[in-house]
Design a protein around this motif. Structure first.
Motif, short mmCIF file in Angstrom:
data_model
loop_
_atom_site.label_atom_id
_atom_site.label_comp_id
_atom_site.label_asym_id
_atom_site.label_seq_id
_atom_site.Cartn_x
_atom_site.Cartn_y
_atom_site.Cartn_z
N ASN A 118 91.75 41.56 64.02
CA ASN A 118 90.51 41.16 64.25
C ASN A 118 90.47 40.90 65.73
OD1 ASN A 118 87.97 41.34 63.80
ND2 ASN A 118 87.76 39.03 63.87
N THR A 119 91.73 40.47 66.40
CA THR A 119 91.75 40.34 67.80
C THR A 119 91.63 41.80 68.50
OG1 THR A 119 92.99 38.43 67.45
CG2 THR A 119 93.18 39.31 69.58
N LYS A 120 92.34 42.54 67.63
CA LYS A 120 92.09 44.06 68.40
C LYS A 120 91.01 44.58 68.30
CE LYS A 120 97.27 44.92 66.87
NZ LYS A 120 97.77 45.87 65.93
N ALA A 121 90.29 44.41 67.05
CA ALA A 121 88.96 44.90 66.93
C ALA A 121 87.86 44.20 67.80
CB ALA A 121 88.66 44.73 65.47
N LYS A 122 88.28 43.03 68.30
CA LYS A 122 87.39 42.42 69.19
C LYS A 122 87.43 43.04 70.39
CE LYS A 122 87.16 37.67 67.20
NZ LYS A 122 87.96 36.62 67.17
N LYS A 123 88.55 43.57 70.83
CA LYS A 123 88.65 44.41 72.10
C LYS A 123 87.83 45.64 72.12
CE LYS A 123 92.90 42.25 73.66
NZ LYS A 123 94.27 42.13 73.22
N ILE A 124 87.91 46.32 70.89
CA ILE A 124 87.30 47.70 70.70
C ILE A 124 85.54 47.45 70.86
CG2 ILE A 124 86.80 49.50 69.01
CD1 ILE A 124 89.69 48.97 67.96
N PHE A 125 85.24 46.18 70.50
CA PHE A 125 83.80 45.96 70.24
C PHE A 125 83.17 45.28 71.53
CE2 PHE A 125 84.40 47.41 65.93
CZ PHE A 125 83.69 48.32 65.86
N SER A 173 81.82 45.33 74.12
CA SER A 173 80.66 45.54 74.84
C SER A 173 79.50 45.05 73.97
CB SER A 173 80.46 46.90 75.03
OG SER A 173 80.30 47.52 73.94
N ASN A 174 79.99 44.75 72.91
CA ASN A 174 79.08 43.94 71.83
C ASN A 174 79.37 42.56 71.49
OD1 ASN A 174 76.89 43.01 70.09
ND2 ASN A 174 77.00 45.23 69.23
N GLU A 175 78.57 41.55 72.21
CA GLU A 175 79.03 39.97 72.03
C GLU A 175 78.78 39.69 70.59
OE1 GLU A 175 75.09 38.07 73.81
OE2 GLU A 175 76.48 38.37 75.03
N GLN A 176 77.84 40.42 70.04
CA GLN A 176 77.62 40.17 68.40
C GLN A 176 78.83 40.03 67.48
OE1 GLN A 176 74.60 42.75 67.35
NE2 GLN A 176 73.03 41.12 66.66
N TYR A 177 79.92 40.98 68.13
CA TYR A 177 80.52 40.97 66.97
C TYR A 177 81.80 40.04 66.75
CZ TYR A 177 85.03 43.07 64.81
OH TYR A 177 85.88 43.28 63.75
N CYS A 178 81.98 38.99 67.91
CA CYS A 178 82.90 38.00 67.92
C CYS A 178 82.12 36.69 67.09
CB CYS A 178 82.95 37.46 69.48
SG CYS A 178 83.97 38.37 70.21
N LYS A 179 81.08 36.82 66.92
CA LYS A 179 80.03 35.65 66.08
C LYS A 179 80.20 36.02 64.65
CE LYS A 179 76.83 34.83 70.01
NZ LYS A 179 75.91 35.45 70.59
N GLU A 202 72.39 44.59 58.94
CA GLU A 202 71.05 44.97 59.14
C GLU A 202 70.07 44.13 59.78
OE1 GLU A 202 68.80 45.81 55.32
OE2 GLU A 202 67.11 46.80 56.52
N THR A 203 70.21 42.87 59.29
CA THR A 203 69.41 41.48 59.72
C THR A 203 69.60 41.43 61.15
OG1 THR A 203 69.61 40.74 57.59
CG2 THR A 203 68.89 39.55 59.34
N ILE A 204 70.97 41.63 61.76
CA ILE A 204 71.05 41.24 63.12
C ILE A 204 70.96 42.47 63.98
CG2 ILE A 204 72.96 39.28 62.59
CD1 ILE A 204 75.25 41.27 63.45
N GLY A 205 70.37 43.57 63.52
CA GLY A 205 70.29 44.79 64.20
C GLY A 205 71.77 45.83 64.63
N TRP A 206 72.79 45.59 63.75
CA TRP A 206 73.83 46.24 64.13
C TRP A 206 73.48 47.66 63.61
CZ3 TRP A 206 78.26 44.24 66.33
CH2 TRP A 206 79.37 45.23 66.51
#
Ligand SMILES: Cc1cc2nc3c(=O)[nH]c(=O)nc-3n(C[C@H](O)[C@H](O)[C@H](O)COP(=O)(O)O)c2cc1C
Length: 208
Positions: free
Chosen positions: A78-85, A87-93, A191-195
């Motif tokens: 997931n640390t690797k995935a966080k780098k991939i995403f 640009s989208n701060e939602q991912y980390c949350k 869907e709820t968070i608009g991803w």
């Protein structure tokens, strides 16, 4: 021939639409009785499969130690995935697993065939797709029993197999977190968070 009435058809529809992917922020500490777990596994075992090969195998993981190891592997991926995403701060949350919080985890495996399988002569992935059918049966039956399931795919299958001491004969298809929940969200969280937006039937169906 067994036919189903309108009420039964509606129940099936309701179960399908009330199924959710459940993460660790919704699992509660309540054990699943063995006979209920067996009902869910039995549903999985009744899934369709290519050439009736029934290539699914289930490893029920209760051990906290093993789950700790799987969680460490999740964190790494997931640390690797966080780098991939990034640009989208939602991912980390997002909470994307319930490895430690769920009552139990299940590794769902595909057993590679030792003989030719009817229907799998040209499309070699059909056995693995059959395992996914079994997972969906499990997931829907679990929902009917108010049991949540969360599929965790942010894991390196090779590492998971090593932790579980699984031989080359098997492939990891799914890693599930399973347990009772405090709630089932009314709509997919993404869907709820608009991803992502829910796709309409018109978008996914083509008539020719
Ligand atoms: C093959 C597969 C892999 C998935 N992997 C993850 C995952 O690693 N982490 C996660 O939080 N959700 C995972 N999901 C759940 C999806 O995000 C979820 O199904 C989707 O957002 C729709 O929400 P719903 O299942 O609650 O209706 C996975 C679902 C599938 C079918």
């Amino acid at each position: 021939m067994k036919s189903f009435n309108k009420y039964e058809q509606q129940i099936l529809k309701q179960i399908i639409s009330a199924r959710r992917d459940v993460r660790g922020n919704h699992f509660i500490q309540k054990e699943i009785p063995k006979e209920i777990l067996e009902e869910l596994l039995s549903s999985a075992n009744n899934a369709p499969s290519v050439g009736f090969s029934q290539p699914w195998r289930f490893v029920i993981i209760q051990s906290k130690e093993i789950r700790g190891e799987i969680y460490t592997e999740f964190e790494k991926q997931n640390t690797k995935a966080k780098k991939i995403f990034s640009s989208n701060e939602q991912y980390c949350k997002l909470k994307l697993e319930g490895i430690k919080e769920a009552s139990l985890n299940i590794a769902v495996l595909y057993q590679k065939p030792k003989k030719e399988i009817l229907g799998q002569t040209i499309q070699k992935k059909m056995g693995e797709y059959s395992v996914v059918c079994a997972i969906q049966n499990f997931w829907l039956t679990a929902r009917a029993y108010d049991i949540g399931v969360g599929w965790v795919s942010i894991l390196n299958p090779k590492k998971v197999k090593k932790i579980l001491d699984i031989s080359k004969e098997y492939k990891l298809v799914g890693y599930l977190c399973v347990g009772y929940v405090d709630e089932f969200l009314s709509a997919p969280e993404l869907e709820t968070i608009g991803w992502e937006e829910k796709k309409s039937l018109e978008k996914v169906v083509r008539w020719v």
